[in-house]
Design a protein around this motif. Structure first.
Motif, short mmCIF file in Angstrom:
data_model
loop_
_atom_site.label_atom_id
_atom_site.label_comp_id
_atom_site.label_asym_id
_atom_site.label_seq_id
_atom_site.Cartn_x
_atom_site.Cartn_y
_atom_site.Cartn_z
N VAL A 81 0.65 -0.49 -0.01
CA VAL A 81 0.21 -0.11 0.14
C VAL A 81 0.91 0.84 0.34
O VAL A 81 1.77 1.15 1.31
CB VAL A 81 -0.98 -0.07 1.17
CG1 VAL A 81 -1.99 1.61 1.62
CG2 VAL A 81 -1.59 -0.90 1.44
N ILE A 82 0.45 2.15 -1.32
CA ILE A 82 1.27 3.50 -0.98
C ILE A 82 0.44 4.80 -1.00
O ILE A 82 -0.53 4.03 -0.99
CB ILE A 82 2.16 3.22 -2.70
CG1 ILE A 82 3.07 2.47 -2.68
CG2 ILE A 82 2.74 4.82 -2.38
CD1 ILE A 82 3.42 2.40 -4.07
N LYS A 87 6.55 14.24 -13.26
CA LYS A 87 7.83 13.43 -13.60
C LYS A 87 7.19 12.77 -12.04
O LYS A 87 7.57 11.43 -12.14
CB LYS A 87 8.96 14.18 -13.65
CG LYS A 87 9.25 14.79 -14.75
CD LYS A 87 10.90 14.86 -14.71
CE LYS A 87 10.27 15.67 -16.70
NZ LYS A 87 11.94 16.37 -16.81
N VAL A 88 7.27 13.12 -10.94
CA VAL A 88 7.36 12.42 -9.72
C VAL A 88 6.33 11.51 -10.00
O VAL A 88 6.50 10.47 -9.65
CB VAL A 88 6.89 12.80 -8.18
CG1 VAL A 88 7.17 12.65 -6.89
CG2 VAL A 88 8.03 13.96 -8.12
N PHE A 126 4.76 5.35 -9.99
CA PHE A 126 4.28 3.94 -10.63
C PHE A 126 5.22 2.82 -11.19
O PHE A 126 5.28 1.59 -11.39
CB PHE A 126 2.58 4.02 -12.02
CG PHE A 126 1.88 4.90 -11.15
CD1 PHE A 126 0.30 4.06 -10.76
CD2 PHE A 126 1.68 6.27 -10.71
CE1 PHE A 126 0.19 5.07 -9.76
CE2 PHE A 126 1.08 6.74 -10.29
CZ PHE A 126 0.36 5.75 -9.65
N GLU A 127 6.13 4.00 -11.69
CA GLU A 127 7.83 3.44 -12.59
C GLU A 127 8.05 2.06 -11.29
O GLU A 127 8.93 1.18 -11.94
CB GLU A 127 8.54 4.06 -13.03
CG GLU A 127 7.60 4.97 -14.48
CD GLU A 127 8.65 5.79 -14.90
OE1 GLU A 127 9.72 6.26 -14.86
OE2 GLU A 127 8.56 6.50 -16.44
N LEU A 128 8.47 2.64 -10.20
CA LEU A 128 9.01 2.13 -8.93
C LEU A 128 8.63 0.96 -8.55
O LEU A 128 9.02 -0.05 -7.82
CB LEU A 128 8.93 2.62 -8.20
CG LEU A 128 10.27 3.63 -8.56
CD1 LEU A 128 10.66 5.08 -7.23
CD2 LEU A 128 11.52 3.07 -8.42
N THR A 129 6.73 0.76 -9.17
CA THR A 129 6.29 -0.53 -8.34
C THR A 129 6.01 -1.09 -9.63
O THR A 129 5.07 -0.94 -10.31
CB THR A 129 5.11 0.15 -7.99
OG1 THR A 129 4.17 1.02 -8.53
CG2 THR A 129 5.14 0.74 -6.57
N ASP A 130 6.68 -2.63 -9.45
CA ASP A 130 6.56 -3.69 -10.10
C ASP A 130 5.55 -5.17 -9.71
O ASP A 130 5.59 -5.43 -8.49
CB ASP A 130 8.06 -4.67 -10.87
CG ASP A 130 7.91 -5.43 -11.80
OD1 ASP A 130 6.30 -5.63 -12.48
OD2 ASP A 130 8.52 -6.26 -11.56
N CYS A 131 3.93 -4.96 -10.74
CA CYS A 131 3.58 -5.75 -9.76
C CYS A 131 2.90 -6.27 -10.84
O CYS A 131 1.95 -6.16 -11.91
CB CYS A 131 2.62 -4.80 -8.85
SG CYS A 131 1.82 -3.72 -9.35
N LEU A 143 -0.23 6.97 -17.94
CA LEU A 143 0.91 6.17 -17.46
C LEU A 143 1.47 4.87 -18.43
O LEU A 143 0.60 4.84 -19.11
CB LEU A 143 0.19 5.46 -15.90
CG LEU A 143 -0.42 6.89 -14.95
CD1 LEU A 143 -0.69 5.69 -13.63
CD2 LEU A 143 1.78 6.76 -14.87
N ARG A 144 2.02 4.05 -18.37
CA ARG A 144 2.32 3.49 -19.30
C ARG A 144 1.24 2.33 -18.99
O ARG A 144 1.11 1.09 -19.92
CB ARG A 144 3.65 2.65 -18.70
CG ARG A 144 4.44 1.76 -20.28
CD ARG A 144 5.84 1.73 -19.91
NE ARG A 144 5.83 0.49 -18.45
CZ ARG A 144 6.08 -0.36 -17.90
NH1 ARG A 144 5.78 -1.39 -18.71
NH2 ARG A 144 6.27 -0.24 -16.46
N ARG A 145 1.06 1.82 -18.02
CA ARG A 145 -0.39 0.95 -17.61
C ARG A 145 -1.48 1.70 -17.51
O ARG A 145 -1.70 1.82 -15.68
CB ARG A 145 -0.04 -0.27 -16.64
CG ARG A 145 0.79 -1.23 -17.18
CD ARG A 145 1.99 -2.26 -16.21
NE ARG A 145 0.33 -2.91 -15.25
CZ ARG A 145 1.14 -3.66 -14.19
NH1 ARG A 145 1.90 -3.66 -13.97
NH2 ARG A 145 0.12 -4.02 -13.32
#
Length: 470
Positions: free
Chosen positions: A50-51, A106-107, A112-117, A138-140
């Motif tokens: 959870v973020i 950018k932040v 989202f880029e830092l979370t691989d799920c 977003l990319r996803r």
């Protein structure tokens, strides 16, 4: 339809989407509970994250996950720690809570880029246009699969009904003259920018000022100085930069003048002292500066039936008896003895905030006088009055502040138990910029009731509660 049934529909929509998605459901609907239902439906072994944007929301999630029995499967992180440390996180599912508070630009993408799920779920109650656009870029992309407005939640009884008032107050003659001068000086400088505030701010920099001047001169709009003499482009750039500086300064001075108007503090004090004890015991206030929060708290301290604290980012360390800290769980009771329990201990700002929240939950305090620290994340029982002493023009932030008092519960009124009706009051400085700020943040919301005195408000709200008894 009861709330549980509607929440089940939200859960079904999330599952049926079969893609990364988000829900935009108002405070009080139970977004966190919906996420919990999703997690509980997952029978297989999984690792989840959870973020969240703030420490207070993180603590709420930790308690909630423990309640669900998922504390071993889920971890909670704060945005700043992830971005600052460039932390790469791998998980089966990631939940992004309070999406509207995630920083844009950018932040936003980096989070989202830092979370691989495998799967992502976003939760929010007041997604603005820019955040919605960012989610889709977003990319996803995160597709919004369900929306619940506060009006829909109130109508169906999923959160407490809230009566909103705009309580107008007036400057005295001397104050009105000061405001008039500030406003005229702002408008005089802003005229060079078509009163575009964003343009004024940008033109404080030489490159933006040059770009603006070039656009004017290229369309044959020549800038003249105060004597009516045409300026060269370079002279015009310096002239525009100077006007941008003074325009911004007078805009800030006008804003601070409105925020710190004495009549706002006087009226807020009168309202709280008359309302609390008559219609309920807990209140919360919101402002834009820590100074005004401190001043209002100081005024309220003279009323014996009000026990409040100033709650904001500049709270100072305080000395507290050890037994109080143990009782509220601020320090570990292990190894402590009653013989030592009254020794004063200095606690930092974070522990101070935790202590105040615990005291508020236990009704040892009945008021939190805040600046912006409590706009999100506060979920306390018994709040019957919210007062917006100073506000901005942002609708999403306004809805978050209102949401702090809309928890569905019962209260005792004139010896009878009734469904809580909350009162939310905007203190509005008449014939000033404050009026347009209120109009902007309330755009699209149910119209507020207009009153011109605290006594008029008290009489009107009493009628509302009396009708509830019938």
């Amino acid at each position: 339809m009861i709330r549980d049934e509607r929440q089940s529909i939200t859960v079904d929509r999330i599952i049926e989407a079969k893609v990364d998605c988000a829900i935009d459901c108002c405070t009080g609907y139970g977004k966190t509970w919906v996420a919990g239902l999703i997690l509980k439906r997952n029978k297989r072994d999984f690792k989840g994250i959870v973020i969240v944007p703030t420490e207070s929301i993180k603590k709420q999630w930790i308690r909630f996950l423990k309640f669900l029995g998922l504390e071993d499967k889920m971890e909670v992180f704060i945005i700043n720690s992830i971005v600052k440390n460039n932390t790469k996180i791998e998980a089966d599912i990631v939940i992004y809570d309070e999406l509207h508070l995630f920083p844009l630009g950018k932040v936003f993408g980096k989070i989202f880029e830092l979370t691989d799920c495998q799967y992502r779920l976003g939760l929010s109650g007041t997604l603005g246009k820019k955040h919605k656009e960012s989610l889709l870029k977003l990319r996803r992309p995160l597709k919004i699969v369900d929306t619940i407005t506060i009006d829909e939640a109130e109508k169906n009884g999923w959160c407490a009904k809230t009566i909103t008032y705009n309580l107008f107050v007036d400057l005295n003659e001397k104050e009105r003259e000061i405001y008039k001068n500030l406003n005229e000086n702002f408008e005089k400088n802003a005229a060079y920018f078509g009163s575009d505030v964003n343009l004024i701010i940008r033109c404080g920099g030489s490159s933006s000022a040059k770009e603006y001047v070039d656009s004017l001169y290229n369309s044959n709009q020549i800038i003249q100085n105060h004597e009516g003499i045409d300026l060269t482009r370079e002279q015009a750039r310096k002239f525009i930069q100077e006007k941008a500086f003074w325009g911004r300064k007078y805009m800030q001075d006008r804003k601070q003048f409105i925020y710190n108007a004495t009549c706002k503090l006087n009226t807020s004090e009168e309202l709280i002292s008359k309302f609390i004890g008559k219609f309920g015991n807990k209140f919360i206030t919101f402002g834009q500066t820590t100074d005004s929060a401190d001043l209002l708290h100081e005024r309220l301290s003279y009323h014996k039936h009000i026990k409040s604290v100033a709650f904001h980012s500049k709270m100072k360390p305080i000395d507290v008896a050890e037994d109080i800290l143990i009782r509220h769980g601020i320090i570990d009771k292990e190894g402590k003895t009653l013989n030592l329990s009254f020794k004063p201990i200095k606690i930092n700002k974070e522990k101070c905030a935790n202590l105040y929240m615990s005291m508020f939950d236990r009704s040892e305090l009945n008021g939190l006088v805040s600046a912006k620290a409590l706009e999100v994340g506060l979920d306390a029982k018994g709040i019957v009055l919210g007062v917006e002493v100073d506000g901005d023009s942002v609708k999403e932030d306004y809805n978050q502040r209102k949401g702090r008092s809309c928890r569905k519960e019962t209260i005792t009124y004139k010896g009878q138990e009734i469904d809580k009706i909350a009162c939310y009051v905007n203190i509005v400085l008449r014939d000033t910029k404050d009026e347009s700020w209120v109009k902007s943040r309330q755009y699209g919301s149910r119209p507020a009731r207009i009153v011109n005195s605290v006594d008029d408000l008290i009489v009107d709200f009493e009628k509302v509660l009396d009708n509830q008894l019938c």
